[in-house]
Design an enzyme around this catalytic site. Structure first.
Site, PDB file in Angstrom:
ATOM      1  N   LYS A 302      -7.143  64.915  79.995  1.00  0.00           N
ATOM      2  CA  LYS A 302      -6.185  65.895  79.487  1.00  0.00           C
ATOM      3  C   LYS A 302      -5.901  67.043  80.453  1.00  0.00           C
ATOM      4  O   LYS A 302      -4.815  67.591  80.460  1.00  0.00           O
ATOM      5  CB  LYS A 302      -6.691  66.489  78.165  1.00  0.00           C
ATOM      6  CG  LYS A 302      -6.568  65.549  76.994  1.00  0.00           C
ATOM      7  CD  LYS A 302      -6.938  66.272  75.710  1.00  0.00           C
ATOM      8  CE  LYS A 302      -6.796  65.335  74.536  1.00  0.00           C
ATOM      9  NZ  LYS A 302      -6.866  66.022  73.247  1.00  0.00           N
ATOM     10  N   ASP A 339      -1.358  68.465  70.269  1.00  0.00           N
ATOM     11  CA  ASP A 339      -2.537  68.772  69.447  1.00  0.00           C
ATOM     12  C   ASP A 339      -2.334  70.085  68.699  1.00  0.00           C
ATOM     13  O   ASP A 339      -2.602  70.199  67.513  1.00  0.00           O
ATOM     14  CB  ASP A 339      -3.792  68.912  70.317  1.00  0.00           C
ATOM     15  CG  ASP A 339      -4.356  67.564  70.722  1.00  0.00           C
ATOM     16  OD1 ASP A 339      -4.040  66.567  70.037  1.00  0.00           O
ATOM     17  OD2 ASP A 339      -5.093  67.520  71.715  1.00  0.00           O
TER      18      ASP A 339
END
Ligand SMILES: *[C@@H]1O[C@H](CO)[C@@H](O)[C@H](O)[C@H]1NC(C)=O
Ligand SMILES: *[C@@H]1O[C@H](CO)[C@@H](O)[C@H](O)[C@H]1NC(C)=O
Ligand SMILES: *[C@H]1O[C@H](CO)[C@@H](O)[C@H](O)[C@H]1NC(C)=O
Length: 518
Positions: A302, A339
């Protein structure tokens, strides 16, 4: 590119007796495969004239047929005499087997001469090359296919070991450019995409194991997964390829959700697991527009993924992590973080439920005091996301310095985990737990004592295994509204889907599938 019929699905059978073979053949047919590969090398007390006749006669009624025996040094399990082995394969040809697969090394020429005049009309000879260690260079693979073609083979099979997911690109390349029909497979976990995407590149067949059965090579998916999870029959040369980049990534439920969603709206796309070691190399290798058209991105990539983007969403940049990569029409890569959107919208909807109808234009988080436990990736997403909505943010972390750093960035305040236990400047606060306390297997732990929870009107927990954490149970008992981690998971998926396809996510379908496969 030569155009071949649609890619066949072949189930290898590694039984030790004829009886078991017959049972498994039936199973393979029921699952929906096109043909079976009988691994003669696995059979015990194999009596060629008797056993082959039984097997082939049985198959004549159902499937095209394959006989397959391998030499021991090539990884097969046959340990007997070479002449006896070739005799058995020759007999299989005479009896009407659909295919015989023989190794390039096994003097394929001699074998081919010996079966002249004995072949039935539809018989096809597969000449195969196996490399159990690596995937050779494109030139070397090209030479191998040329050598196979020179034997007079009907079909070339190249099976190599993928040491990196980018090795599959070489398999795709030869599959597309081969002059004769080709079976191109990169084995191992990192080769999975070469098996699933066979139809995209015009491969002659791919292998799918029986469920519960032993796969005949590492990294082989089941026939059932190929058909039901990956919509194998719908994959075509123009199918767009999406996937989740991670390591490990096999546990991700995203392929289940996305492939079902694509199918439900008739979108020509497939979503895979990408087991990636080096994300930069991955994105460079698969830079064609319809490949890696969009990727989700999970641990441990990420943060590194940021470096590979041409453009990054400003909040994602501040969070320092992306989980959604979109390839723009001009080929450039844009990175987003869905997210935080998943978490924040879940909390907002939870608050709306509490407050009754509030205008949709105003975030119910505006002006709220939100306490974030944890300053890792999830904590950052929550803190930035909430601050953007006008919440007053408090960050608490075991390592106070980390909390302070994040709090300063979002214009909030930092506390230690101990301080939070007695922190209640006002009632009706929102608690978002993003620490790793209480994650499986330590499900009995909780980051905040129950007595402290009564000052919160809503409690959100990032984790979703277990769904109902101790924190959430206790929050419910004190009368707070709760929002499950699964909500964030589902909603971040909605945003990813929308970003990939430009279409609204089939929310009901996603929820149904998560419920069913939780
Ligand atoms: C505190 O921050 C560190 C670094 O982000 C993180 O690894 C740790 O889990 C956090 N601890 C708590 C209790 O939140
Ligand atoms: C992806 O999602 C983010 C967050 O909703 C949004 O800001 C962005 O415009 C989307 N990008 C594309 C290409 O749809
Ligand atoms: C938050 O606290 C709960 C305790 O119930 C725990 O299960 C969970 O792992 C914590 N962390 C996250 C990220 O939710």
């Amino acid at each position: 590119m030569a155009s071949f019929p649609l890619t066949l699905l072949c189930t290898p059978l590694m039984c030790t007796t004829v009886e078991e073979m017959l049972i498994e053949m039936k199973k393979a047919e029921e699952v929906g495969g096109d043909l079976v590969e009988i691994r003669l090398d696995c059979m015990k007390d194999f009596n060629p004239p008797r056993d082959l006749e039984t097997l082939i006669m049985q198959l004549l009624t159902d499937f095209p047929r394959t006989q397959h025996s391998r030499r021991v040094r090539e990884g097969g399990q046959y340990k007997g005499d070479e002449n006896r082995r070739l005799d058995a394969l020759r007999l299989a040809v005479e009896l009407g087997a659909g295919y015989v697969d023989i190794e390039l090394e096994v003097v394929a020429h001699d074998f081919i001469n010996s079966i002249q005049g004995k072949k039935r009309d539809n018989f096809k000879l597969i000449v195969s090359y196996h490399n159990f260690h690596s995937t050779p260079s494109p030139e070397a693979i090209g030479d191998l296919v040329a050598r196979i073609q020179a034997t007079g083979a009907d079909i070339a099979k190249i099976s190599t070991m993928a040491q990196d997911i980018t090795d599959c690109a070489r398999i795709f390349q030869i599959t597309v450019h081969s002059e004769i029909p080709i079976i191109g497979i990169a084995t191992g976990e990192r080769g999975l995409i070469s098996r699933i995407l066979s139809p995209k590149f015009g491969g002659y067949l791919t292998y799918g194991a029986l469920e519960g059965g032993e796969p005949s090579a590492p990294g082989q998916p089941t026939a059932k997964d190929l058909l039901e999870l990956y919509n194998f029959r719908l994959i075509r040369p123009h199918t767009k390829v999406y996937g989740n980049i991670g390591k490990p990534v096999g546990h991700s439920k995203s392929p289940l959700l996305f492939n079902a969603a694509f199918k439900s709206v008739g979108l020509n796309a497939v979503y895979l697991h990408f087991l990636v070691d080096d994300i930069e190399k991955f994105l460079k290798t698969y830079s064609a527009m319809d490949f890696a058209s969009g990727c989700s991105c999970t641990m441990p990539h990420k943060e590194v993924a940021l470096k590979c983007m041409d453009e990054i969403d400003p909040i994602a940049k501040e969070i320092g992590a992306i989980n959604n990569i979109v390839r723009r029409p001009d080929g450039t890569l844009a990175g987003f973080n869905t997210d935080y959107i998943g978490a924040i919208t879940a909390i907002e909807d939870g608050l709306r439920g509490l407050n009754g109808a509030t205008p949709a234009t105003v975030s119910p988080l505006a002006g709220k005091l939100l306490v974030v436990l944890g300053a890792g990736g999830a904590g950052k997403s929550l803190a930035y996301g909430a601050a953007q909505k006008g919440a007053r943010v408090i960050v608490a972390n075991r390592t106070f310095e980390r909390a302070k750093e994040l709090a300063e960035k979002v214009g909030g305040k930092a506390l230690t985990l101990e301080e939070v236990q007695n922190f209640h400047p006002e009632e009706g606060m929102v608690l978002a737990n993003a620490t790793s306390v209480g994650m499986k297997p330590k499900i009995e732990e909780t980051p905040l004592a129950k007595h402290a929870l009564k000052h919160y009107s809503l409690v959100f927990d990032v984790i979703y295994t277990p769904k109902d954490t101790r924190l959430l149970k206790e929050a419910r008992e004190t009368g707070a509204a709760i929002v499950y981690g699964t909500e964030m998971l589902i909603r971040q998926g909605f945003v990813q889907y929308k970003n990939f396809t430009g279409l609204p996510a089939p929310e009901g379908l996603f929820r149904q599938l998560i419920e069913k496969h939780a």
